[in-house]
Scaffold this active site. Structure first.
Site, PDB file in Angstrom:
ATOM      1  N   LYS A   1      37.638  74.134 -17.908  1.00  0.00           N
ATOM      2  CA  LYS A   1      39.105  73.686 -17.660  1.00  0.00           C
ATOM      3  C   LYS A   1      38.747  71.676 -17.630  1.00  0.00           C
ATOM      4  CE  LYS A   1      43.694  74.124 -15.649  1.00  0.00           C
ATOM      5  NZ  LYS A   1      44.433  75.257 -15.197  1.00  0.00           N
TER       6      LYS A   1
ATOM      7  N   SER B   1      48.608  77.664 -16.371  1.00  0.00           N
ATOM      8  CA  SER B   1      47.964  75.947 -17.344  1.00  0.00           C
ATOM      9  C   SER B   1      46.920  76.330 -17.741  1.00  0.00           C
ATOM     10  CB  SER B   1      47.521  75.445 -16.150  1.00  0.00           C
ATOM     11  OG  SER B   1      47.415  75.914 -15.184  1.00  0.00           O
TER      12      SER B   1
ATOM     13  N   SER C   1      48.059  80.070 -12.843  1.00  0.00           N
ATOM     14  CA  SER C   1      47.102  79.824 -14.194  1.00  0.00           C
ATOM     15  C   SER C   1      46.694  80.415 -14.329  1.00  0.00           C
ATOM     16  CB  SER C   1      47.020  77.998 -14.255  1.00  0.00           C
ATOM     17  OG  SER C   1      48.912  77.499 -13.623  1.00  0.00           O
TER      18      SER C   1
END
Lengths: 58, 452
Positions: B73, B148, B172
């Site tokens: 990420k 997220s 997330s």
């Protein structure tokens, strides 16, 4: 209810008035839910004390 | 194909890292419609794959991740490469060091092919980023992947990479895993170093992998876990052996199925799927124990105060650049600035009380089984969902069952456990005692096997 416009006036950078109007109900609701929980606080060691001890130990 | 299956193919010469990496890069480009990546590292990844092949040919094999294409990420700092946190505020941020997670993946021989797209500043669950576009759920591209870590989940679910790292502040990792049909684990607080991760929050941030199998998640966590002196929140508790092996057993294990909160106001097919998981656990010899959990809604509310205050404190140096922050994220950051310090301190005090109350659950059971989310993935752009006849904010609904666990710090994994009538994935969450990731993996792998 808190006067969020007055609170916002005291901090920088500025928060636009229309934003304060948008988030004020959310803030009031969030704080209301917190107050419902604060009665739970009992004899607990406060997080900042724990942190202070950990810093001494390092 | 899973990491362990790919590792076997690499070991017996049926595949090379160069081939796997080329395939991965091609797949990412072919599925550009998913918008799962913010940065592709084509040349570096291909060179790294060749290096890993040379090492293998010389007899050096670093472990199961050797030569495996993965992604991280865009919150993980990568030396010499942009790390944006999904925000134009950091468009020019090029760190001169790697995050601990990136270092450890590198040491384990993984090939990082790119950095995955995400919700702006990791502060939300839709991954509908106002600056860089929405990430699309590969199962149904009109749906959100969750967030997220939405790009990470989409990339794994669409077979673009074997593993992608995520971060989890209020669900997330687990939520996108559930919405996209992958495995995702949030380890215990302090288990994985946060060094070199762009933070959203001090108290609640956790790092973990999203994978296509439970064992894959275990072997990745094995490579990542351990004390890091550069991270003050890193734990000195030694990492145990995480891989549950091919045939884990759970006979006699006590699994709590909450009789309150977690099975209330949820999609019917989500409830059915999770009850089916419980039934399978019993078939495997586990004991399903009805448990009443303390006030999760209260825990969630307190968690939102902690997150709001800490995220705003972290982002304060940037908050004058309002034009570079999306409307919804800005609203959250403004809320955090207006909260009194007394609220934040009391929220932290309540957190301690909640931890003591919740820990009593472990006197009755060894693990707790819940849905990961009360619903399946909403449509992109939806701000409200209707669950069991009640309209609810998408963000509040999606995080209802995951957010509070970050306040407690416990390990929790999401595994796929079926689909709804429309074919959208459903996730089951298994929560364990602090640092019992090995147990969580064992139960999750056994159930994964039974679910087929």
């Amino acid at each position: 209810m808190t006067d969020w416009k007055a609170v916002a006036a005291a901090i920088a950078p500025d928060i636009p008035e229309e934003q304060i109007e948008r988030i004020a109900p959310l803030l009031d609701a969030m704080r209301g839910r917190l107050f419902e929980q604060t009665g739970r606080i009992g004899k607990v060691t406060e997080p900042c004390y724990i942190q202070a001890v950990q810093e001494m130990e390092q | 194909m899973t990491i362990l299956e790919a590792a076997e193919r690499l070991a017996d010469g049926r595949a090379s890292s160069t081939e796997l990496t080329t395939d991965s890069l091609a797949a990412i480009k072919r599925r550009s419609d998913l918008n799962a990546f913010l940065l592709l590292m084509d040349e570096a990844a291909e060179a790294r794959a060749r290096e890993m092949d040379r090492e293998r040919a010389s007899g050096k094999v670093r472990g199961p991740l050797h030569g495996i294409p993965v992604a991280v990420k865009d919150v993980f700092c990568t030396k010499g490469l942009p790390t944006t946190c999904g925000s134009p505020l950091f468009a020019d941020n090029v760190p001169d060091y790697d995050a601990a997670v990136v270092e450890k993946l590198d040491a384990a021989g993984a090939v990082i092919v790119g950095k995955t797209h995400m919700h702006e500043l990791a502060y939300g669950v839709t991954s509908n980023n106002p600056h860089y576009g929405a990430v699309h759920n590969p199962v149904d591209t009109t749906r959100i992947p969750g967030g997220s870590s939405g790009g990470s989940a989409a990339a794994v679910a669409a077979d673009l990479v074997f593993m992608a790292m995520g971060s989890d502040t209020g669900g997330s990792i687990r939520l996108p895993a559930a919405y996209c049909g992958t495995v995702g684990i949030k380890p215990t607080t302090g288990r994985v170093s946060r060094y070199g991760v762009m933070p959203l929050d001090f108290t609640l941030d956790h790092m973990g992998p999203l994978t296509r199998s439970v064992r894959d998640a275990a072997v990745v966590l094995q490579a990542l876990a351990g004390f890091d002196p550069r991270d003050d929140s890193s734990s000195r508790v030694p990492a145990s052996e995480y891989d549950p092996g091919p045939s884990p057993t759970i006979g006699g294990v006590r699994i709590g199925l909450p009789s309150n909160f977690y099975l209330e106001r949820i999609q019917e097919d989500v409830e059915f799927a999770v009850r089916e998981v419980a039934r399978l656990a019993e078939e495997l010899g586990a004991k399903i124990v009805p448990v009443r959990v303390p006030d999760i809604a209260g825990l969630n509310s307190v968690s939102r105060i902690v997150l709001a205050a800490e995220a705003s404190a972290l982002m304060l140096p940037h908050l004058h650049k309002r034009n570079l922050i999306g409307r919804d994220t800005m609203a959250l950051l403004d809320q955090g600035r207006l909260l009194p310090a007394t609220d934040y301190i009391n929220a932290q005090r309540v957190r301690r009380t909640f931890q003591e109350e919740f820990a009593r659950v472990w006197n009755e059971v060894d693990f707790v089984l819940t849905p990961t989310a009360p619903n399946t993935a909403p449509a992109i752009g939806d701000t409200e969902v209707d669950i069991a006849g009640v309209k609810e904010d998408v963000r509040l609904a999606a995080t209802r069952f995951v957010r509070g666990i970050n306040m407690l710090g416990w390990p929790a994994i999401s595994i796929p456990c079926g689909t709804d009538a429309g074919g959208l994935p459903i996730g089951a969450q298994i929560i364990g005692r602090p640092f019992d990731e090995a147990g969580v993996f064992r139960v999750a792998a056994a159930l994964e096997g039974a679910l087929g």
